[in-house]
Motif scaffolding. Sequence first.
Motif, short mmCIF file in Angstrom:
data_model
loop_
_atom_site.label_atom_id
_atom_site.label_comp_id
_atom_site.label_asym_id
_atom_site.label_seq_id
_atom_site.Cartn_x
_atom_site.Cartn_y
_atom_site.Cartn_z
N LYS A 164 -12.91 5.61 40.20
CA LYS A 164 -13.35 6.76 39.86
C LYS A 164 -14.66 6.86 40.45
O LYS A 164 -15.09 8.09 40.84
N GLN A 192 -16.29 10.23 42.44
CA GLN A 192 -17.21 10.57 41.99
C GLN A 192 -18.66 10.87 42.94
O GLN A 192 -19.05 11.89 43.26
N GLN A 193 -18.84 9.74 43.75
CA GLN A 193 -19.80 9.60 44.61
C GLN A 193 -19.33 10.67 45.69
O GLN A 193 -20.21 11.31 46.38
#
Length: 856
Positions: free
Chosen positions: A336, A340-341
Motif C-alpha cells: 500500500k 501511496q508513495q
Amino acid sequence: MFWALSESYREKLVFNFKEQSLALLKEEIKKKYDVIHAVSITYAYSEEVRQAVAYEDRQALAKIIDPMQATFARLSPYKRYSFHFITHDGRSLYRSYDKEVFGQDLTGHHLVRQAMETRASVQGMDVGGFGTFYRLITIEPIWEEEELIGFIAVSQGIRRLIISLGSHGFNYGFFPLDKNLKKDPVYSLDKRDYFRNNPLKDLVLYPSDAEKNYLKENSHYVFLHTVKRDDGLPLAFHAISVTKENFNESLWQQQKQFLFVIFLAFASVMLTGAIYLKRLQSNVSSPLKTMTDTIDEIIHTEDYSKRMHLQMDDEFGRLSDYFNHLINNTEGLLYKLKYQQEAIDSTLIVSRTDPYGTIIYVNQQFCNISGYTQDELVGQPHNIVRHPNMPPSTFREVWQTILAKKTWSGEIQNRKKDGSDYFVHSHIIPILNKNNEIIEFMSIREDITMMVHLRESLKKSRDSERKEKRAAEKANLAKSEFLSSMSHELRTPLNAIIGFGQLLQISQLGEKQSKQVGNILSSSQHLLQLINDILEFAKLDAGKLSLSLEPIALMPVLDEVIQITEPQSKDYQVRVEVSHSDIDYLLIGDLVRLKQVLLNLVTNGIKYNRPGGFVNIHFDEINRQNKSYLRLCVKDNGVGISEENLKYLFEPFQRLGHENSNIEGTGIGLNITRSLVEKMNGWMEVESNENMGSTFKVFLPMTETKSIQNTDDENEQSSIEIQPIPTQDTNDLKVLYVEDNQDNRLLMSDIMDSFGGVQLTLALTAEEGLKLAQKVRPKIILMDINLPGMDGHEALPFYKALPELIEAETRFFAISANVLEEQVSLAMSAGFEDYYTKPIDIEKLASLINSIKQKN
Ligand code: ADP
C-alpha cells in the motif's frame, strides 16, 4: 612405584594430571556457556523483549521471564537460570533474582563494561560484586534496527558441579583475591561456607604461587591454574586437590582412575549436555538460526515475500506463525505504502529537511518544478527556492508554528532556478521521535500556479467588469437624465400646441379646418404618447421607476380600463368584454402600473383588430411552486402575430410590420408592459396566430386572502366625471398664473377665457406674482415650478404667509412639464394641493374651476 619414577617424569605426570583435569573442567564450563549463550540469544532476538527493553517496561520483562525460564528449565539440563536486563548505558533494568537493584549503575562490572565497549556478546565468570561468584555469565547486546538498546545477562551456577567432583576423590576450588585482607594480596577459597568438606577451605595462596604447578599440602596435592590480570598479578586461582595417598600409591591407577572418573563424570555431563544441547539446538538454536537467516535474508534482499518455514508445535512454532503474520501485514502495508508513495510522488512535491531547514531529501516533482537537480538541492537551506515577493513575516509564522510541533499550511510563492516563479499550497509537518523531539520536517506541496494565475486574471476581469458596470450605470443615469430633460423641453411647446388645438376645436370652425385641427391634435397626442413612453422606458432602463406594491381588487381596475378604452373601441368597432365573476380576486401590485399594463394590452387588442372583432378579458387562479397567481388573459381575434415576429415582440421600438400602417404606436408599449409586470413579481406569456388573433397572459402574485365576494356597492365604479364647462358665471373667479413662457401664458389666457367667469392675472416671475397676489387676492394660484429667480417651491412659503391670501383661503396648484414622480412628490410635500403636468389636462382644470366656483 610412583617414587620409582624419575622426578621429571613425575613432574610431567603431575602436569598432565593438572592440565587434563583443568581441561575437562574447562570443557564442562564451556558446555554450560554454550547453553546459556543460546538462551541469551533467544531473549535478545525476541520482539517482546526488545520492545520491553526499548520502553524500559519492567512489568513486561517480568511477564516474559517466568514462562521462558520454565521453557529453558524443561529443555536444558540446567535448572536455575538467572536473568538480568541492563540498559544500553549500563543501568540495571530488571533482575530475576533481586528486583531491588533497579537503576543501579553496573558500568563498574568488568563484563558489563566489556559488553558496552565491544557491543558484542561476552562471557566470563563473575568475580566482581555482581551476583554470586560461582556463576557463569553471558552478556548479549539487544538491538533495535541499528540501535543498541540494552543487554541481557544470563547466568548459571556451577556449585553443584564442583561439589559433585569432591565425591570422586578430588576437589575444585576457586581462589579470588581476598578483599578482607588489606595488607599483602592473598587469595582464599571463595564461598567457603558452601564447601565445608572441601580440603582446600583453609588454603591461602599468594601471588608467587602463580609460578608453581602444584603445592604439597599436609595430606594432598594442590594443582593450580592462574587467571592473570593485564598487569601480571593473578586475578584468581583455580585449584584442584587430590590426596597424597591416592596420588603416591598408584599414580597410574590414580591417574587412570581419576581420568576414568573424570571421563565418566564429564562424559556423563557431556553426554547429557550434548543430548540436551542437541535438543536445545534442534529446539532453540536451529529454529533460531532459521529465524535469523530468514530475517537476514529479508533485511538484505528487502524481499518481503519470504516466509519462515518452521513446523513446530511449541513456542517457536507460534513465534514463526506470528512472524509470518507480521511479515504478511508488513508486505501488505509496504505494498500500500509503495502505491501511496508512487501516487504522492507523481502528484505532489515532497521534501524533507533537518531541524535547521537543510534539505535532506527531495522527490522528482520537486526537481521538475524548481528546475534544480537533487544534487543541487540536498544539503542546501530550504530557502533556496524562496521568492523575494514573500514577506519575511510569513516565514516567521511558519517557523513559529512548526517549532511549536504543529503543522503549518498555506500558500507560498517560490522561485525556480531560472528565476521564474511558481505557487504551491504547502503543508509543513514536524516529525518527532519517541522523546517528542523534532528530528526533521517534512513538506508536502501541491502546485497551484495555474489556479493562482486563473484567480488573478479572474480578479482582474472582475475588477474591469465592475468598472464597466459602474460606467454603464453612470451612462444609463446620464441617458435617463437627458431623456427626462428632453421630454420636459418637448412637452412645453407641445403643451401649447395641444392647448391651442383644443381651444380651436371648441371654437366655431369650418368642417375642413375642424378636420385639420383634429389632425394636429391627434398627431400631437401621438407625439405626447411617444414622449411619455420614451420617458417611461428610460426610467425603467435606469432602474429609476419605483413601484408601491399593495393589495388590489381586480374588478374595479378592469371596469376603469373598459371605461377608458370605450371611445377607442367604438372608433375601431371592436367589442371589449370582461368575463365577470362573483369572486373578485385580490392581487399584489401597483395600482397605477396595473392599469397601465391592462390599458396597453386592451388598446393593442383594439388597435390590431378588424371592425367587428372582439377583445375578451378573463381571469382565473393558478398555482406555481406552491404560490397562487392570478392569470389575466387579454384575448383578441385580430390580425395576430407571425411566428417569426413573435421573437421580437418585446424588443423596444419594434412595430413588426406596422411601421407604415395608420395604426398609431411607438413599439415600446409591450416592452414597458413586461418590465412593469416583472417589477410586480409576475411574468407574461403570449400565444398568437397570424390572422387568427392573440392572447396576452399576465401572471401576478395574489394576496393570501386571494379574493373577496362582490357586492352591489362595490360594483359601483368611481369614474372620472367630466363636467360640462360653464360658459357664463356672474362671480368671476380670481386666478393668478405665474409663468415665464410666453406661449403658455397665452394658452392659459385662452383656456380661462373659454371657461368664462374667470379673472386671470398673469405674473412673469414668483417675485412679481407675490406683489400681484397681495393686490388681487386670488382664490387659485397656478404656479409654474421652473421659474427664473425664485422657483415655485421656494416661493410657495412666502405666498402662504401673506395675510391677504390666508384670508382669501387661496389654493395653490403646481404646473410643470416635468413629469418625473420624484418631482411630483417634491411639489406635493412642499405644500401644493395638486400637480398639473403639461400639456395641461383642460378638462381636469375645468372641473377644478367649476367646483370652486360652485362653492363660492
Ligand atoms: P405599439 O402598439 O405602440 O406599436 P407595442 O409595444 O404595444 O407597440 O407592440 C409592439 C408590436 O407588437 C406592435 O407594433 C404590433 O406589431 C404587435 N402587437 C402588439 N399587440 C398586438 C396584438 N394584440 N395583435 C397583433 N399584434 C400586436
